[in-house]
Structure formats: structure tokens, C-alpha cells
Design a protein around this motif. Structure first.
Motif, PDB file in Angstrom:
ATOM      1  N   VAL A  45       0.846  -1.191   0.000  1.00 11.71           N
ATOM      2  CA  VAL A  45       0.000   0.000   0.000  1.00 11.71           C
ATOM      3  C   VAL A  45       0.885   1.246   0.000  1.00 11.71           C
ATOM      4  O   VAL A  45       1.808   1.348   0.808  1.00 11.71           O
ATOM      5  N   ALA A  47       0.690   5.284   0.575  1.00 13.11           N
ATOM      6  CA  ALA A  47      -0.125   6.388   1.104  1.00 13.11           C
ATOM      7  C   ALA A  47       0.596   7.697   0.844  1.00 13.11           C
ATOM      8  O   ALA A  47       1.822   7.773   0.965  1.00 13.11           O
ATOM      9  N   GLU A  53      -1.322   7.179   5.955  1.00 11.77           N
ATOM     10  CA  GLU A  53      -0.420   6.098   6.373  1.00 11.77           C
ATOM     11  C   GLU A  53      -0.870   5.509   7.711  1.00 11.77           C
ATOM     12  O   GLU A  53      -0.872   4.290   7.898  1.00 11.77           O
ATOM     13  N   VAL A  56      -3.850   3.159   7.297  1.00 14.81           N
ATOM     14  CA  VAL A  56      -3.469   1.865   6.716  1.00 14.81           C
ATOM     15  C   VAL A  56      -2.753   1.007   7.749  1.00 14.81           C
ATOM     16  O   VAL A  56      -3.006  -0.201   7.866  1.00 14.81           O
ATOM     17  N   GLY A  60      -4.591  -2.188   8.517  1.00  7.25           N
ATOM     18  CA  GLY A  60      -3.935  -3.294   7.814  1.00  7.25           C
ATOM     19  C   GLY A  60      -3.160  -4.213   8.723  1.00  7.25           C
ATOM     20  O   GLY A  60      -3.066  -5.420   8.463  1.00  7.25           O
ATOM     21  N   VAL A  64      -0.128  -5.800   5.783  1.00  6.02           N
ATOM     22  CA  VAL A  64       0.225  -4.785   4.786  1.00  6.02           C
ATOM     23  C   VAL A  64       1.652  -4.290   4.978  1.00  6.02           C
ATOM     24  O   VAL A  64       2.197  -4.308   6.083  1.00  6.02           O
ATOM     25  N   VAL A  66       3.385  -0.685   4.184  1.00  2.00           N
ATOM     26  CA  VAL A  66       2.969   0.674   3.846  1.00  2.00           C
ATOM     27  C   VAL A  66       4.178   1.524   3.464  1.00  2.00           C
ATOM     28  O   VAL A  66       5.190   1.533   4.174  1.00  2.00           O
ATOM     29  N   VAL A 188     -11.250   3.260   4.038  1.00  2.00           N
ATOM     30  CA  VAL A 188      -9.958   2.589   3.861  1.00  2.00           C
ATOM     31  C   VAL A 188     -10.095   1.101   4.189  1.00  2.00           C
ATOM     32  O   VAL A 188      -9.552   0.242   3.494  1.00  2.00           O
ATOM     33  N   LEU A 192      -9.197  -2.057   1.618  1.00  2.00           N
ATOM     34  CA  LEU A 192      -8.270  -3.153   1.913  1.00  2.00           C
ATOM     35  C   LEU A 192      -8.977  -4.505   1.810  1.00  2.00           C
ATOM     36  O   LEU A 192      -8.393  -5.490   1.338  1.00  2.00           O
ATOM     37  N   TYR A 203      -9.415  -6.971   8.703  1.00  2.00           N
ATOM     38  CA  TYR A 203      -9.547  -5.551   8.362  1.00  2.00           C
ATOM     39  C   TYR A 203     -10.804  -4.954   8.987  1.00  2.00           C
ATOM     40  O   TYR A 203     -10.789  -3.821   9.479  1.00  2.00           O
TER      41      TYR A 203
END
Length: 341
Positions: A45, A47, A53, A56, A60, A64, A66, A188, A192, A203
Motif C-alpha cells: 500500500v 499512502a 499512512e 493503513v 492493515g 500490509v 505501507v 480505507v 483493503l 480488516y
């Protein structure tokens, strides 16, 4: 002699073959990264800046990787994107940005062509804000302090106080309202889930946990700012329009949306008058921009200076380690400046 030459030739051939194999391995690894996803199989991901950020990372979790386009200490409004960064953006599984905040990012996003591209501006409702909340907007659960009509504080036309929030004219600083930020968090989370349905349950769980924290933060602001000596605060950067609207406050900015722009002498004189009329105690500056104009106004009016962080980035100078801690510090600063009871 011939035997040694033969051995040396065999060694050279073996080394060449090993190097070739190593090169092929590196190229294969690079090819895998370019095809989408991080090297460890996590959702990749990108951002555009810190508030996105943070969403996420919180939602996440371990699923994830980031990457943020705006590094620590960089003023987001002034960010430039290199062609290499644009190329890296195109490799992301999910690309998250806020159109209207960073023109260079907007242009790069259009070029990147990522399938799962999310404009955070579409996840909530954006509005246009002037330098004061007394500009005709209906302030949620406000207390009737419409200073714009009472004292004629119409700053939209004031020289040096233009609020150009991109082509739309809308204020992008929506993350400073915990309620709207929670709406962004929901969006968001859904993005995801769509990009990585195998971990959708995690998530959803993480989104609910984060929005619960934001709901608590919103209540703390409502309780903390309910009764104050004044409803007006002065800040260098017109970033707090949504926050002011949510909690019935009046934001008066020195230099508009651009934290580095210079205010006009007329604007500085007007702010001195407002400070006296509204019993303002503090001129706020921020961590990523110069505090020079704030200090000049404070000296001219006999006011204190303080930090009100617009949370466009986290640095060593920030008032906390993450969004929630900095917002708590902002509330403490506002309560002190406004004379909360």
C-alpha cells in the motif's frame, strides 16, 4: 604450465556461471516486486502522507506493507514527486491519497494507473472553509458564536488570506475532525477488504477498533471544549476549519492554507483587533513551518505562542508518537488557550 592454465580457465568458467545465476536470481526477485505486492507476500500500500499512512497501519496491521510518499519533516503541500517515485507508485496494490492537498501527488496518481486507487476525499464530505468559522457555515452542535455576522469578520476577500484548496476550492484538512476521520477509516477498511479478501475479517475488526478510538477522541473534544472563556483561536495555518466547525470554535488564520505564505499588514492589524475583542490568549504555530509570523503577532499583541499540530507529518518535534497522541496534545493546548472550565 598447460595444466595450471586449464585449471584457471575452469575456475573462471565456474565463477562466471555463478555470477550469472546470481544475476538471474536478482532479476527474478525484481520482476516479482514489479508485478505487484510486497516481497513477503503482504499487501503493498502506498499512502500519500501521514494521516493516510496511519489509517493503513492501524487497519492493515501485519497484512500490509505501507510506503508513504511524504517523508518525516517534509511539508506535504510542497512535495515534489520524481519520475522514479511515480514508477514505484504504479507497483502498489493499493494507492491512497487525498486529492486537492498535494498537486504533485494528484498528477502522479493520474499517471500511475493503479487499479485500487482510493481518493480519501470521496470517503467523507469536504467543505470550503475561510479563516474563521464565522463564515456562514453551520457548525455542528455549536454554541451560537457567529462572530462573522456580529463583528464583520469577512476574510474571504482579505489580501494575503486567500484559501486556495486546489481546483475545487474545498478544504482538504478533513482528518483533523475525528468524526470525518472515522468515516475515512471505514472507507480505507473497505478498500483493503476489496484488495485482499482473504484477510477481510481482520480488516473489519481493526477498522471497528480504530473508529471506536476516534469516537472516544471526539467525545473528549466535546467535553473538553464545551465551556470556555473564548471560542476563538489564532493559528498560522488555516488547517483547523473542520475541527472548529465540529466543536463550535472560530479559527482565525494568519496566512491561509499555505503555511509559508506571508500575511498582509492589513490582515495582521485585523488579527490584533480580533484578539482584543475575542479575549484571545495564544497564537498557535506548527511543527513543519516557520513560527516567525506567529511570534511577530504575539509580540505585537502581548499574547503567548503555542503549538497546534495539523498532523500533516510526524517528526521528532511532534507532540506525540501517532495521530491519537498528537490530537490529545492539541486538545490540551486548545483547552488552555481558550480557558476551558
Amino acid at each position: 604450465m598447460n595444466i595450471r592454465r586449464g585449471r584457471n580457465r575452469s575456475i573462471r568458467i565456474a565463477l562466471t556461471a555463478s555470477a550469472a545465476a546470481l544475476s538471474l536470481g536478482v532479476l527474478s526477485a525484481c520482476g516479482g516486486a514489479e508485478s505487484g505486492g510486497s516481497a513477503d507476500g503482504k499487501l503493498a500500500v502506498t499512502a500519500s502522507f501521514y494521516p493516510l499512512e496511519f489509517l493503513v497501519e492501524q487497519i492493515g496491521g501485519d497484512h500490509v506493507d505501507v510506503t508513504t510518499l511524504t517523508g518525516p519533516g517534509v511539508e506535504p503541500h510542497d512535495l515534489d514527486i520524481t519520475p522514479r517515485q511515480t514508477g514505484q507508485m504504479s507497483e502498489a496494490d493499493v494507492l491512497l491519497y487525498l486529492r486537492g492537498l498535494q498537486p504533485a501527488v494528484d498528477k502522479a496518481v493520474d499517471q500511475a494507473g493503479v487499479k485500487n486507487t482510493v481518493d480519501a476525499a470521496d470517503l467523507t464530505t469536504l467543505e470550503a472553509h475561510g479563516s474563521s468559522s464565522g463564515d456562514g457555515h453551520d457548525h455542528a452542535e455549536g454554541d451560537g458564536h457567529d462572530h462573522g455576522e456580529e463583528e464583520g469578520h469577512d476574510h474571504a476577500e482579505e489580501e494575503g488570506d486567500g484559501h486556495d484548496h486546489g481546483d475545487s476550492g474545498l478544504d482538504p484538512h478533513v482528518w483533523l475532525d475525528p468524526v470525518k476521520y472515522a468515516e475515512m477509516a471505514d472507507g480505507v477498511g473497505e478498500a483493503l477488504q476489496k484488495a485482499d479478501p482473504d484477510h477481510a475479517a481482520d480488516y473489519r475488526k481493526n477498522t471497528e477498533a480504530l473508529t471506536g478510538k476516534l469516537k472516544k477522541l471526539d467525545q473528549e473534544y466535546r467535553d473538553g471544549l464545551k465551556n470556555t472563556d473564548t471560542r476563538t483561536f489564532i493559528t498560522t495555518h488555516a488547517a483547523f476549519g473542520y475541527l472548529a466547525e465540529r466543536y463550535g470554535l472560530d479559527q482565525e488564520s494568519i496566512a491561509g492554507v499555505d503555511p509559508e505564505s506571508e500575511p498582509s499588514p492589513a490582515r495582521m492589524k485585523e488579527l490584533q483587533k480580533i484578539a482584543a475583542q475575542e479575549k484571545v490568549t495564544t497564537v498557535f504555530f506548527e511543527t513543519l513551518a516557520s513560527d516567525r509570523t506567529a511570534k511577530v503577532l504575539a509580540e505585537d499583541t502581548g499574547l503567548r505562542t503555542g503549538v497546534l499540530d495539523p498532523l500533516e507529518g510526524i517528526t521528532d518535534k511532534s507532540q506525540g508518537d501517532d495521530y491519537l497522541e498528537v490530537m490529545e496534545a492539541n486538545l490540551t493546548a486548545l483547552k488552555k488557550a481558550l480557558g476551558a472550565k
